[in-house]
Enzyme design. Sequence first.
Site, PDB file in Angstrom:
ATOM      1  N   GLY A  14       0.810  -1.214   0.000  1.00  0.00           N
ATOM      2  CA  GLY A  14       0.000   0.000   0.000  1.00  0.00           C
ATOM      3  C   GLY A  14       0.836   1.253   0.000  1.00  0.00           C
ATOM      4  N   GLY A  19       4.397   7.347   3.063  1.00  0.00           N
ATOM      5  CA  GLY A  19       5.405   6.452   2.510  1.00  0.00           C
ATOM      6  C   GLY A  19       4.735   5.240   1.916  1.00  0.00           C
ATOM      7  N   ASP A 134      -6.956   7.951  14.019  1.00  0.00           N
ATOM      8  CA  ASP A 134      -7.020   7.804  12.560  1.00  0.00           C
ATOM      9  C   ASP A 134      -7.712   6.492  12.210  1.00  0.00           C
ATOM     10  OD1 ASP A 134      -6.647   8.648   9.952  1.00  0.00           O
ATOM     11  OD2 ASP A 134      -4.561   7.977   9.824  1.00  0.00           O
TER      12      ASP A 134
HETATM   13  P1  ADP Z   1      -0.144   5.400   6.281  1.00  0.00           P
HETATM   14  O1  ADP Z   1       0.229   5.952   7.608  1.00  0.00           O
HETATM   15  O2  ADP Z   1       0.724   5.943   5.221  1.00  0.00           O
HETATM   16  O3  ADP Z   1      -1.620   5.488   6.009  1.00  0.00           O
HETATM   17  P2  ADP Z   1      -0.509   2.577   6.870  1.00  0.00           P
HETATM   18  O4  ADP Z   1       0.238   2.048   8.051  1.00  0.00           O
HETATM   19  O5  ADP Z   1      -1.950   2.849   7.091  1.00  0.00           O
HETATM   20  O6  ADP Z   1       0.251   3.855   6.308  1.00  0.00           O
HETATM   21  O7  ADP Z   1      -0.343   1.565   5.661  1.00  0.00           O
HETATM   22  C1  ADP Z   1      -0.872   1.864   4.369  1.00  0.00           C
HETATM   23  C2  ADP Z   1      -1.591   0.647   3.800  1.00  0.00           C
HETATM   24  O8  ADP Z   1      -0.680  -0.450   3.659  1.00  0.00           O
HETATM   25  C3  ADP Z   1      -2.721   0.112   4.675  1.00  0.00           C
HETATM   26  O9  ADP Z   1      -3.948   0.798   4.432  1.00  0.00           O
HETATM   27  C4  ADP Z   1      -2.774  -1.360   4.254  1.00  0.00           C
HETATM   28  O10 ADP Z   1      -3.519  -1.534   3.051  1.00  0.00           O
HETATM   29  C5  ADP Z   1      -1.305  -1.686   3.971  1.00  0.00           C
HETATM   30  N1  ADP Z   1      -0.675  -2.259   5.182  1.00  0.00           N
HETATM   31  C6  ADP Z   1      -0.117  -1.542   6.197  1.00  0.00           C
HETATM   32  N2  ADP Z   1       0.372  -2.336   7.159  1.00  0.00           N
HETATM   33  C7  ADP Z   1       0.122  -3.616   6.762  1.00  0.00           C
HETATM   34  C8  ADP Z   1       0.375  -4.928   7.350  1.00  0.00           C
HETATM   35  N3  ADP Z   1       0.995  -5.039   8.526  1.00  0.00           N
HETATM   36  N4  ADP Z   1      -0.037  -6.010   6.657  1.00  0.00           N
HETATM   37  C9  ADP Z   1      -0.667  -5.885   5.476  1.00  0.00           C
HETATM   38  N5  ADP Z   1      -0.947  -4.694   4.875  1.00  0.00           N
HETATM   39  C10 ADP Z   1      -0.555  -3.563   5.495  1.00  0.00           C
HETATM   40 MG    MG Z   2      -3.101   4.482   7.039  1.00  0.00          MG
HETATM   41 MG    MG Z   3      -0.548   6.934   9.116  1.00  0.00          MG
END
Ligand code: ADP
Ligand code: MG
Ligand code: MG
Length: 278
Positions: A14, A19, A134
Site C-alpha cells: 500500500g 510512505g 485515525d
Molecule cells: P499510512 O500511515 O501511510 O496510512 P498505513 O500504516 O496505514 O500507512 O499503511 C498503508 C496501507 O498499507 C494500509 O492501508 C494497508 O492496506 C497496507 N498495510 C499496512 N500495514 C500492513 C500490514 N501489517 N499487513 C498488510 N498490509 C498492510
Molecule cells: Mg493508514
Molecule cells: Mg498513518
Amino acid sequence: LAGIKHYVQIGCLGHGTFGIVIKALDLRSDPPTEVAIKLLPRGDFVKNYQLYVRREIQNQSSLRHPLIVSLREVFLTPTHLAIAMEYAQGGDLFNYTLGHRPHGRLAEQQARWIFQQLIIGLDYSHRRGVANRDLKLENLLLDRDGRDGTRPLLKICDFGYSKHEQNSSAKTGVGTPVYMAPEVILGESKYDAKKADIWSCGVILYAMLYGKYPFDAKEARFARKIVTADYKLLPEVEVSMDCLDILTRVLVASPGDRMSMDEIKTHAWFLKGLPPGA
Ligand code: ADP
Ligand code: MG
Ligand code: MG
C-alpha cells in the site's frame, strides 16, 4: 531494501500518506517469516514529522494485543526509516467493503464480528492510554480473507496520529475528514481523543453496513452535516433494531451524549455471538 541482507522484498502492500508499505520475507527464520515494512523517506521528511513518527513507533510498540498489528523492529536503510511489523494477509477493510463491487457492504453478522473486535482492540489501547485518532477502513487489516463467511481476525494498524494521554489532551485536529468527530471538525481546543475514536467506530460501522459513508465529502455542507450528525439510515438495507440502536447512539454529535466504551461493551447487539469472557 539496500543494505539489509536478511530482508527480501516480495511485493507492495500500500501507499499511505507518507510512505509505502512493502511485503518482505525475514530470512532469519526457517521458513522465512512474512512481514510488512513501512518505509518513510529519511532526511527532511522524518525531521519534519519527527513528532508523529516517534509517536507511531512508541505508541504502537507499547501495545501488545492480538487485535493490534505488532511491531517487530525499526531500522535505518541508507534512504529510509523502516518499520517492520506483523503481516496481515487479508488486506485492509476498505478493499473488503467500499472498494469491493458489487455491494461494497457486509452482512450484519460480519459487520458485527468486525465491530466487536474493533471495540475490544480499541478498548485495550485506550486502557493503555493510547488513542488512535485515525481509525478508518484503510487502517483496519484482516489476518486472512473471510468473504466465505469465516471469521478473520482484525488487526488495527497505523498509529501515525496516535496520542498518549500523558501528552496533554488533544488539540490538533488530525485524521481523515469523513471519519472526524464533530468536536474535531469544530476545532474544539481540548477534545477527548478517546471519544473521537468512538465516533470514528460509528462511521466505520455505518460504512460496513451500508457500503457508503454516512457523510459525503463531495456534498455541499459536508462539515455542517457532521457537526449536526445529519446522516440518513438506508431503509433498503435490512438492519436489526438492536444494530440501529447502537449505531445511532454512537453517531451522536455531542461527545458527552455519545455512547461510552463501557456502554457499547454491554449493549445487547455487541454481546451477541461473543464468546464469554472475550
Ligand atoms: P499510512 O500511515 O501511510 O496510512 P498505513 O500504516 O496505514 O500507512 O499503511 C498503508 C496501507 O498499507 C494500509 O492501508 C494497508 O492496506 C497496507 N498495510 C499496512 N500495514 C500492513 C500490514 N501489517 N499487513 C498488510 N498490509 C498492510
Ligand atoms: Mg493508514
Ligand atoms: Mg498513518
